[in-house]
Design a protein around this motif. Structure first.
Motif, PDB file in Angstrom:
ATOM      1  N   VAL A  11       0.833  -1.196   0.000  1.00 41.61           N
ATOM      2  CA  VAL A  11       0.000   0.000   0.000  1.00 41.61           C
ATOM      3  C   VAL A  11       0.871   1.251   0.000  1.00 41.61           C
ATOM      4  CG1 VAL A  11      -1.619   1.357   1.366  1.00 41.61           C
ATOM      5  CG2 VAL A  11      -1.982  -1.091   1.104  1.00 41.61           C
ATOM      6  N   GLY A  12       1.953   1.216   0.788  1.00 41.46           N
ATOM      7  CA  GLY A  12       2.868   2.351   0.834  1.00 41.46           C
ATOM      8  C   GLY A  12       3.484   2.627  -0.520  1.00 41.46           C
ATOM      9  N   ILE A  13       3.845   1.567  -1.231  1.00 36.34           N
ATOM     10  CA  ILE A  13       4.433   1.730  -2.566  1.00 36.34           C
ATOM     11  C   ILE A  13       3.423   2.336  -3.527  1.00 36.34           C
ATOM     12  CG2 ILE A  13       5.350   0.473  -4.548  1.00 36.34           C
ATOM     13  CD1 ILE A  13       6.470  -1.569  -2.536  1.00 36.34           C
ATOM     14  N   LEU A  14       2.191   1.835  -3.474  1.00 40.57           N
ATOM     15  CA  LEU A  14       1.168   2.304  -4.410  1.00 40.57           C
ATOM     16  C   LEU A  14       0.759   3.743  -4.138  1.00 40.57           C
ATOM     17  CD1 LEU A  14      -1.103  -0.886  -4.545  1.00 40.57           C
ATOM     18  CD2 LEU A  14       0.523  -0.094  -6.276  1.00 40.57           C
ATOM     19  N   MET A  15       0.817   4.170  -2.866  1.00 39.91           N
ATOM     20  CA  MET A  15       0.387   5.514  -2.511  1.00 39.91           C
ATOM     21  C   MET A  15       1.465   6.565  -2.740  1.00 39.91           C
ATOM     22  SD  MET A  15      -1.783   4.865   0.999  1.00 39.91           S
ATOM     23  CE  MET A  15      -2.116   6.614   1.209  1.00 39.91           C
ATOM     24  N   ALA A  16       2.707   6.139  -2.957  1.00 37.13           N
ATOM     25  CA  ALA A  16       3.794   7.103  -3.120  1.00 37.13           C
ATOM     26  C   ALA A  16       3.598   7.921  -4.386  1.00 37.13           C
ATOM     27  CB  ALA A  16       5.123   6.357  -3.185  1.00 37.13           C
ATOM     28  N   PRO A  18       5.133   9.353  -7.471  1.00 34.19           N
ATOM     29  CA  PRO A  18       6.359   9.075  -8.224  1.00 34.19           C
ATOM     30  C   PRO A  18       7.285  10.285  -8.327  1.00 34.19           C
ATOM     31  CG  PRO A  18       4.455   8.152  -9.334  1.00 34.19           C
ATOM     32  CD  PRO A  18       3.926   9.008  -8.217  1.00 34.19           C
ATOM     33  N   ALA A  19       6.737  11.480  -8.535  1.00 39.34           N
ATOM     34  CA  ALA A  19       7.577  12.669  -8.684  1.00 39.34           C
ATOM     35  C   ALA A  19       8.308  12.977  -7.388  1.00 39.34           C
ATOM     36  CB  ALA A  19       6.719  13.857  -9.104  1.00 39.34           C
ATOM     37  N   GLN A  20       7.600  12.922  -6.262  1.00 37.97           N
ATOM     38  CA  GLN A  20       8.221  13.203  -4.978  1.00 37.97           C
ATOM     39  C   GLN A  20       9.267  12.153  -4.629  1.00 37.97           C
ATOM     40  OE1 GLN A  20       4.618  13.436  -2.616  1.00 37.97           O
ATOM     41  NE2 GLN A  20       4.916  15.618  -2.314  1.00 37.97           N
ATOM     42  N   LEU A  40      13.370  17.604   1.702  1.00 36.77           N
ATOM     43  CA  LEU A  40      12.845  17.034   2.944  1.00 36.77           C
ATOM     44  C   LEU A  40      12.143  18.102   3.780  1.00 36.77           C
ATOM     45  CD1 LEU A  40      12.706  14.389   4.540  1.00 36.77           C
ATOM     46  CD2 LEU A  40      14.820  15.051   5.695  1.00 36.77           C
ATOM     47  N   ALA A  41      12.698  19.302   3.786  1.00 33.81           N
ATOM     48  CA  ALA A  41      12.114  20.380   4.584  1.00 33.81           C
ATOM     49  C   ALA A  41      10.759  20.822   4.052  1.00 33.81           C
ATOM     50  CB  ALA A  41      13.067  21.576   4.623  1.00 33.81           C
ATOM     51  N   SER A  42      10.529  20.617   2.769  1.00 34.93           N
ATOM     52  CA  SER A  42       9.288  21.105   2.160  1.00 34.93           C
ATOM     53  C   SER A  42       8.058  20.359   2.653  1.00 34.93           C
ATOM     54  CB  SER A  42       9.376  21.011   0.629  1.00 34.93           C
ATOM     55  OG  SER A  42       9.475  19.657   0.212  1.00 34.93           O
ATOM     56  N   GLU A  43       8.148  19.041   2.701  1.00 32.43           N
ATOM     57  CA  GLU A  43       6.995  18.240   3.144  1.00 32.43           C
ATOM     58  C   GLU A  43       7.494  16.993   3.860  1.00 32.43           C
ATOM     59  OE1 GLU A  43       3.270  18.100   0.614  1.00 32.43           O
ATOM     60  OE2 GLU A  43       4.791  18.470  -0.901  1.00 32.43           O
ATOM     61  N   LYS A  44       8.161  17.198   4.985  1.00 31.46           N
ATOM     62  CA  LYS A  44       8.798  16.092   5.695  1.00 31.46           C
ATOM     63  C   LYS A  44       7.843  14.941   5.984  1.00 31.46           C
ATOM     64  CE  LYS A  44       9.278  16.160  10.109  1.00 31.46           C
ATOM     65  NZ  LYS A  44       9.662  16.511  11.492  1.00 31.46           N
ATOM     66  N   ASP A  45       6.692  15.232   6.534  1.00 34.62           N
ATOM     67  CA  ASP A  45       5.776  14.178   6.958  1.00 34.62           C
ATOM     68  C   ASP A  45       5.295  13.313   5.797  1.00 34.62           C
ATOM     69  OD1 ASP A  45       6.027  15.057   9.548  1.00 34.62           O
ATOM     70  OD2 ASP A  45       4.228  16.316   9.491  1.00 34.62           O
ATOM     71  N   LYS A  46       5.242  13.883   4.607  1.00 33.23           N
ATOM     72  CA  LYS A  46       4.768  13.137   3.445  1.00 33.23           C
ATOM     73  C   LYS A  46       5.905  12.394   2.735  1.00 33.23           C
ATOM     74  CE  LYS A  46       0.881  16.234   2.454  1.00 33.23           C
ATOM     75  NZ  LYS A  46       0.251  17.117   1.438  1.00 33.23           N
ATOM     76  N   LEU A  47       7.138  12.822   2.966  1.00 34.93           N
ATOM     77  CA  LEU A  47       8.252  12.299   2.186  1.00 34.93           C
ATOM     78  C   LEU A  47       9.020  11.170   2.862  1.00 34.93           C
ATOM     79  CD1 LEU A  47       9.749  15.670   0.892  1.00 34.93           C
ATOM     80  CD2 LEU A  47       8.370  14.063  -0.401  1.00 34.93           C
ATOM     81  N   LEU A  48       8.971  11.102   4.186  1.00 36.73           N
ATOM     82  CA  LEU A  48       9.840  10.176   4.914  1.00 36.73           C
ATOM     83  C   LEU A  48       9.687   8.726   4.478  1.00 36.73           C
ATOM     84  CD1 LEU A  48       9.883  11.392   8.642  1.00 36.73           C
ATOM     85  CD2 LEU A  48      11.764  11.410   6.998  1.00 36.73           C
ATOM     86  N   GLU A  49       8.457   8.298   4.237  1.00 39.63           N
ATOM     87  CA  GLU A  49       8.225   6.891   3.935  1.00 39.63           C
ATOM     88  C   GLU A  49       7.805   6.645   2.482  1.00 39.63           C
ATOM     89  OE1 GLU A  49       9.270   4.805   6.126  1.00 39.63           O
ATOM     90  OE2 GLU A  49       9.589   6.391   7.600  1.00 39.63           O
ATOM     91  N   GLY A  55      10.338  -0.233  -3.897  1.00 44.47           N
ATOM     92  CA  GLY A  55       9.762  -0.245  -2.565  1.00 44.47           C
ATOM     93  C   GLY A  55      10.683   0.296  -1.490  1.00 44.47           C
ATOM     94  N   ARG A  56      11.764   0.956  -1.892  1.00 44.09           N
ATOM     95  CA  ARG A  56      12.740   1.455  -0.915  1.00 44.09           C
ATOM     96  C   ARG A  56      12.352   2.841  -0.409  1.00 44.09           C
ATOM     97  NH1 ARG A  56      17.933   0.707  -4.735  1.00 44.09           N
ATOM     98  NH2 ARG A  56      16.544   2.030  -5.969  1.00 44.09           N
ATOM     99  N   THR A  57      12.363   3.007   0.901  1.00 41.81           N
ATOM    100  CA  THR A  57      12.187   4.330   1.484  1.00 41.81           C
ATOM    101  C   THR A  57      13.481   5.124   1.289  1.00 41.81           C
ATOM    102  OG1 THR A  57      13.030   3.638   3.646  1.00 41.81           O
ATOM    103  CG2 THR A  57      10.636   3.433   3.254  1.00 41.81           C
ATOM    104  N   PRO A  58      13.432   6.453   1.450  1.00 42.32           N
ATOM    105  CA  PRO A  58      14.666   7.234   1.377  1.00 42.32           C
ATOM    106  C   PRO A  58      15.736   6.741   2.347  1.00 42.32           C
ATOM    107  CG  PRO A  58      12.790   8.699   1.241  1.00 42.32           C
ATOM    108  CD  PRO A  58      12.239   7.337   1.557  1.00 42.32           C
ATOM    109  N   LEU A  59      15.324   6.290   3.537  1.00 40.76           N
ATOM    110  CA  LEU A  59      16.298   5.807   4.502  1.00 40.76           C
ATOM    111  C   LEU A  59      16.973   4.521   4.026  1.00 40.76           C
ATOM    112  CD1 LEU A  59      17.813   5.878   7.132  1.00 40.76           C
ATOM    113  CD2 LEU A  59      15.822   4.855   8.259  1.00 40.76           C
TER     114      LEU A  59
END
Length: 217
Positions: A11-16, A18-20, A40-49, A55-59
């Motif tokens: 679900v996380g992959i599908l909701m991401a 693509p541009a962000q 990251l500063a622009s929309e931290k809460d939306k970008l972290l995961e 399927g890779r997160t930024p981390l």
């Protein structure tokens, strides 16, 4: 529980977006620290995961590329150190398996799941031992990780350190560390072959000596 975890990942992959996802992952790929922080500063809460196509997160992506400072910022901002990708890797598991010790230390401090396993059913300790990451093995053995965990191949960290190594000095030291950490030297593989027998078959003389001294049969 594992099926639910996989569903959440999907679900996380599908909701991401693509541009962000691409912009943040691209900044990590290019080691663009200034751009990374700005995105990251622009929309931290939306970008972290957000996930990339794998399927890779930024981390996790930062971990794979060993972008230590980027990983640090992501973790400090709440990135999930246990978030899985399509291959079942997490930042913690990957850091452990590949000897990314600076990032591994940060994941351990931020709630790494020591019981989590990779696609082979192994804890972080097993590939660390197999691949010869001595310092990583030492780090993990200071935690409450199960030194005698058996993966889907039927191997413990000790078995992998014998079977998949060249028998050299580094793996000799790893085997000694595993034994000091409580490894059972007599846990056999699925065919009933013990670590000692595997070492004997490979003519790993020094490892044979180490195992015998620890009571191996």
């Amino acid at each position: 529980m594992e099926k639910l975890s996989n569903l959440i990942t999907l679900v996380g992959i599908l909701m991401a977006s693509p541009a962000q996802a691409t912009s943040l992952h691209d900044a990590i790929s290019n080691n663009d620290f200034k751009g990374f922080k700005a995105i990251l500063a622009s929309e931290k809460d939306k970008l972290l995961e957000l996930r990339d196509e794998l399927g890779r997160t930024p981390l996790l992506y930062s971990t794979q590329l060993n972008r230590v400072e980027m990983a640090k910022i992501l973790i400090e901002n709440g990135a999930d150190v246990n978030a899985r990708d399509a291959k079942h890797d997490t930042p913690y598991l990957y850091a452990g398996a590949e000897g990314k010790n600076e990032i591994l230390a940060m994941t351990l401090e931020k709630g790494a799941d020591l019981k989590s396993t990779n696609r082979y059913g192994g804890t972080a300790l097993i590939p660390a031992a197999e691949k010869g990451h001595l310092e990583t093995v030492k780090m993990l053995l200071k935690t409450k990780i199960n030194v005698n965990h058996i993966n889907r191949l039927g191997w413990t960290a000790l078995l992998e350190a014998v079977i998949l190594s060249d028998g050299g000095e580094t793996h000799q030291k790893i085997i000694q560390e595993l034994i000091k950490g409580g490894a059972d030297v007599n846990i056999a593989d699925k065919e009933g072959v013990t670590p000692l027998q595997h070492a004997q078959r490979r003519n790993y003389t020094k490892i044979v000596e180490i195992l015998k001294a620890a009571g191996a049969r």
